[in-house]
Scaffold this motif. Structure first.
Motif, PDB file in Angstrom:
ATOM      1  N   LEU A  56       0.860  -1.186   0.000  1.00 48.98           N
ATOM      2  CA  LEU A  56       0.000   0.000   0.000  1.00 48.98           C
ATOM      3  C   LEU A  56       0.891   1.230   0.000  1.00 48.98           C
ATOM      4  O   LEU A  56       1.948   1.231   0.644  1.00 48.98           O
ATOM      5  N   GLN A  57       0.449   2.276  -0.732  1.00 47.43           N
ATOM      6  CA  GLN A  57       1.189   3.531  -0.773  1.00 47.43           C
ATOM      7  C   GLN A  57       0.243   4.676  -0.431  1.00 47.43           C
ATOM      8  O   GLN A  57      -0.893   4.696  -0.890  1.00 47.43           O
ATOM      9  N   MET A  58       0.731   5.644   0.343  1.00 44.73           N
ATOM     10  CA  MET A  58      -0.052   6.832   0.643  1.00 44.73           C
ATOM     11  C   MET A  58       0.910   7.982   0.902  1.00 44.73           C
ATOM     12  O   MET A  58       1.990   7.785   1.458  1.00 44.73           O
ATOM     13  N   GLY A  59       0.510   9.157   0.435  1.00 43.78           N
ATOM     14  CA  GLY A  59       1.375  10.310   0.645  1.00 43.78           C
ATOM     15  C   GLY A  59       0.921  11.504  -0.159  1.00 43.78           C
ATOM     16  O   GLY A  59      -0.248  11.626  -0.541  1.00 43.78           O
ATOM     17  N   VAL A  60       1.867  12.391  -0.438  1.00 46.07           N
ATOM     18  CA  VAL A  60       1.578  13.612  -1.175  1.00 46.07           C
ATOM     19  C   VAL A  60       2.726  13.895  -2.140  1.00 46.07           C
ATOM     20  O   VAL A  60       3.890  13.640  -1.829  1.00 46.07           O
ATOM     21  N   ASP A  61       2.369  14.395  -3.320  1.00 48.71           N
ATOM     22  CA  ASP A  61       3.328  14.787  -4.348  1.00 48.71           C
ATOM     23  C   ASP A  61       3.124  16.280  -4.571  1.00 48.71           C
ATOM     24  O   ASP A  61       2.125  16.690  -5.166  1.00 48.71           O
ATOM     25  N   ASP A  64       4.313  22.147  -6.888  1.00 46.94           N
ATOM     26  CA  ASP A  64       4.663  23.571  -6.859  1.00 46.94           C
ATOM     27  C   ASP A  64       4.465  24.209  -8.236  1.00 46.94           C
ATOM     28  O   ASP A  64       5.334  24.882  -8.764  1.00 46.94           O
ATOM     29  N   ARG A  65       3.269  23.981  -8.800  1.00 47.53           N
ATOM     30  CA  ARG A  65       2.889  24.544 -10.093  1.00 47.53           C
ATOM     31  C   ARG A  65       1.726  25.511  -9.896  1.00 47.53           C
ATOM     32  O   ARG A  65       1.015  25.434  -8.898  1.00 47.53           O
ATOM     33  N   ASP A  66       1.510  26.393 -10.852  1.00 43.27           N
ATOM     34  CA  ASP A  66       0.391  27.328 -10.754  1.00 43.27           C
ATOM     35  C   ASP A  66      -0.952  26.623 -10.859  1.00 43.27           C
ATOM     36  O   ASP A  66      -1.915  27.026 -10.220  1.00 43.27           O
ATOM     37  N   ASP A  67      -1.056  25.571 -11.675  1.00 42.06           N
ATOM     38  CA  ASP A  67      -2.339  24.893 -11.869  1.00 42.06           C
ATOM     39  C   ASP A  67      -2.624  23.844 -10.810  1.00 42.06           C
ATOM     40  O   ASP A  67      -3.752  23.670 -10.374  1.00 42.06           O
ATOM     41  N   ILE A  68      -1.610  23.121 -10.379  1.00 47.97           N
ATOM     42  CA  ILE A  68      -1.774  22.055  -9.378  1.00 47.97           C
ATOM     43  C   ILE A  68      -0.617  22.162  -8.390  1.00 47.97           C
ATOM     44  O   ILE A  68       0.528  21.915  -8.739  1.00 47.97           O
ATOM     45  N   VAL A  69      -0.944  22.516  -7.158  1.00 47.44           N
ATOM     46  CA  VAL A  69       0.102  22.675  -6.149  1.00 47.44           C
ATOM     47  C   VAL A  69       0.524  21.310  -5.617  1.00 47.44           C
ATOM     48  O   VAL A  69       1.709  21.004  -5.560  1.00 47.44           O
ATOM     49  N   CYS A  70      -0.454  20.479  -5.232  1.00 48.96           N
ATOM     50  CA  CYS A  70      -0.161  19.160  -4.673  1.00 48.96           C
ATOM     51  C   CYS A  70      -1.165  18.127  -5.177  1.00 48.96           C
ATOM     52  O   CYS A  70      -2.301  18.470  -5.492  1.00 48.96           O
ATOM     53  N   LEU A  71      -0.723  16.889  -5.244  1.00 51.25           N
ATOM     54  CA  LEU A  71      -1.588  15.758  -5.572  1.00 51.25           C
ATOM     55  C   LEU A  71      -1.443  14.700  -4.483  1.00 51.25           C
ATOM     56  O   LEU A  71      -0.337  14.486  -3.972  1.00 51.25           O
ATOM     57  N   PRO A  72      -2.530  14.004  -4.158  1.00 54.92           N
ATOM     58  CA  PRO A  72      -2.387  12.883  -3.238  1.00 54.92           C
ATOM     59  C   PRO A  72      -1.732  11.702  -3.961  1.00 54.92           C
ATOM     60  O   PRO A  72      -1.863  11.559  -5.172  1.00 54.92           O
ATOM     61  N   VAL A  73      -1.035  10.896  -3.224  1.00 52.55           N
ATOM     62  CA  VAL A  73      -0.482   9.636  -3.733  1.00 52.55           C
ATOM     63  C   VAL A  73      -1.175   8.537  -2.941  1.00 52.55           C
ATOM     64  O   VAL A  73      -1.116   8.532  -1.712  1.00 52.55           O
ATOM     65  N   PHE A  74      -1.860   7.643  -3.645  1.00 58.63           N
ATOM     66  CA  PHE A  74      -2.521   6.544  -2.943  1.00 58.63           C
ATOM     67  C   PHE A  74      -2.757   5.390  -3.904  1.00 58.63           C
ATOM     68  O   PHE A  74      -2.911   5.575  -5.106  1.00 58.63           O
ATOM     69  N   GLY A  75      -2.770   4.191  -3.344  1.00 55.70           N
ATOM     70  CA  GLY A  75      -3.040   3.003  -4.137  1.00 55.70           C
ATOM     71  C   GLY A  75      -2.292   1.803  -3.619  1.00 55.70           C
ATOM     72  O   GLY A  75      -1.767   1.795  -2.501  1.00 55.70           O
ATOM     73  N   ALA A  76      -2.253   0.787  -4.476  1.00 55.72           N
ATOM     74  CA  ALA A  76      -1.621  -0.472  -4.089  1.00 55.72           C
ATOM     75  C   ALA A  76      -0.821  -1.047  -5.251  1.00 55.72           C
ATOM     76  O   ALA A  76      -1.115  -0.783  -6.417  1.00 55.72           O
ATOM     77  N   VAL A  77       0.188  -1.819  -4.905  1.00 57.53           N
ATOM     78  CA  VAL A  77       1.005  -2.539  -5.878  1.00 57.53           C
ATOM     79  C   VAL A  77       0.780  -4.027  -5.645  1.00 57.53           C
ATOM     80  O   VAL A  77       0.893  -4.503  -4.519  1.00 57.53           O
ATOM     81  N   PHE A  78       0.442  -4.735  -6.728  1.00 57.10           N
ATOM     82  CA  PHE A  78       0.205  -6.185  -6.669  1.00 57.10           C
ATOM     83  C   PHE A  78       1.251  -6.891  -7.518  1.00 57.10           C
ATOM     84  O   PHE A  78       1.478  -6.526  -8.667  1.00 57.10           O
TER      85      PHE A  78
END
Length: 182
Positions: A56-61, A64-78
């Motif tokens: 499982l992965q969770m976090g933030v990316d 630092d852009r004008d249109d998108i400052v941050c994106l969530p990071v979430f999901g799973a690797v199988f």
């Protein structure tokens, strides 16, 4: 872009690990607008790996852009078998299959673009932000992705300016990318 990355990866215990990085740099045409091009994107991701086959992965990316400052990071690797891997992780999903030895064939998606300080043709300073979405078919040499080649589609392209100059939507296009890391 002229950047420097400082990061750390480590284990907290048998199941938990982390990846933290900050990438400070100038995103500019290095003309009169260069001071406004200083940006510090980065990420912080926590991994929970109870078995070799699941994570499982969770976090933030932080982009630092004008249109998108941050994106969530979430999901799973199988990884149900050694030759197959499904990264069902936002914002960079990927499915990969080993095609022989250490070579992997994969299908991946990602969001591209960035924000740059620019100097316009009339010498006024401005900030341009470009965004696109990419779907790529690639071939990776080795498990650590030290060399890979991709071909893909670039869709949903959009360019806008902080000054309010009308935005521009370039046509969809293709991408051919070859990366060697050392």
């Amino acid at each position: 872009d002229f950047t420097m990355i400082v990061g750390r990866r480590g284990r907290l215990d048998r199941c938990w690990s982390y990846d933290i990085a900050v990438r400070s740099g100038w995103f500019s045409d290095f003309e009169g607008s260069a001071r406004r091009g200083l940006r510090s994107p980065g990420h912080a991701v926590l991994y929970y790996t109870p078995t070799d086959c699941f994570q499982l992965q969770m976090g933030v990316d932080c982009l630092d852009r004008d249109d998108i400052v941050c994106l969530p990071v979430f999901g799973a690797v199988f990884k149900p078998i050694p030759d197959f891997r499904l990264d069902a992780v936002f914002p960079r999903p990927r499915i990969a299959y080993r095609v022989g030895g250490q070579r992997w064939l994969y299908l991946a998606a990602e969001m591209g673009g960035g924000t740059w300080a620019i100097q316009r043709a009339d010498t006024t300073n401005d900030v341009a932000t470009y965004r696109d979405y990419r779907i790529s078919l690639g071939l990776q040499d080795g498990d650590s992705a030290t060399t890979f080649t991709e071909i893909g589609m670039v869709i949903g392209r959009h360019l806008e300016y902080r000054s309010g100059t009308p935005s521009y939507d370039p046509l969809n296009t293709t991408i051919l990318r070859h990366v060697v890391c050392y």
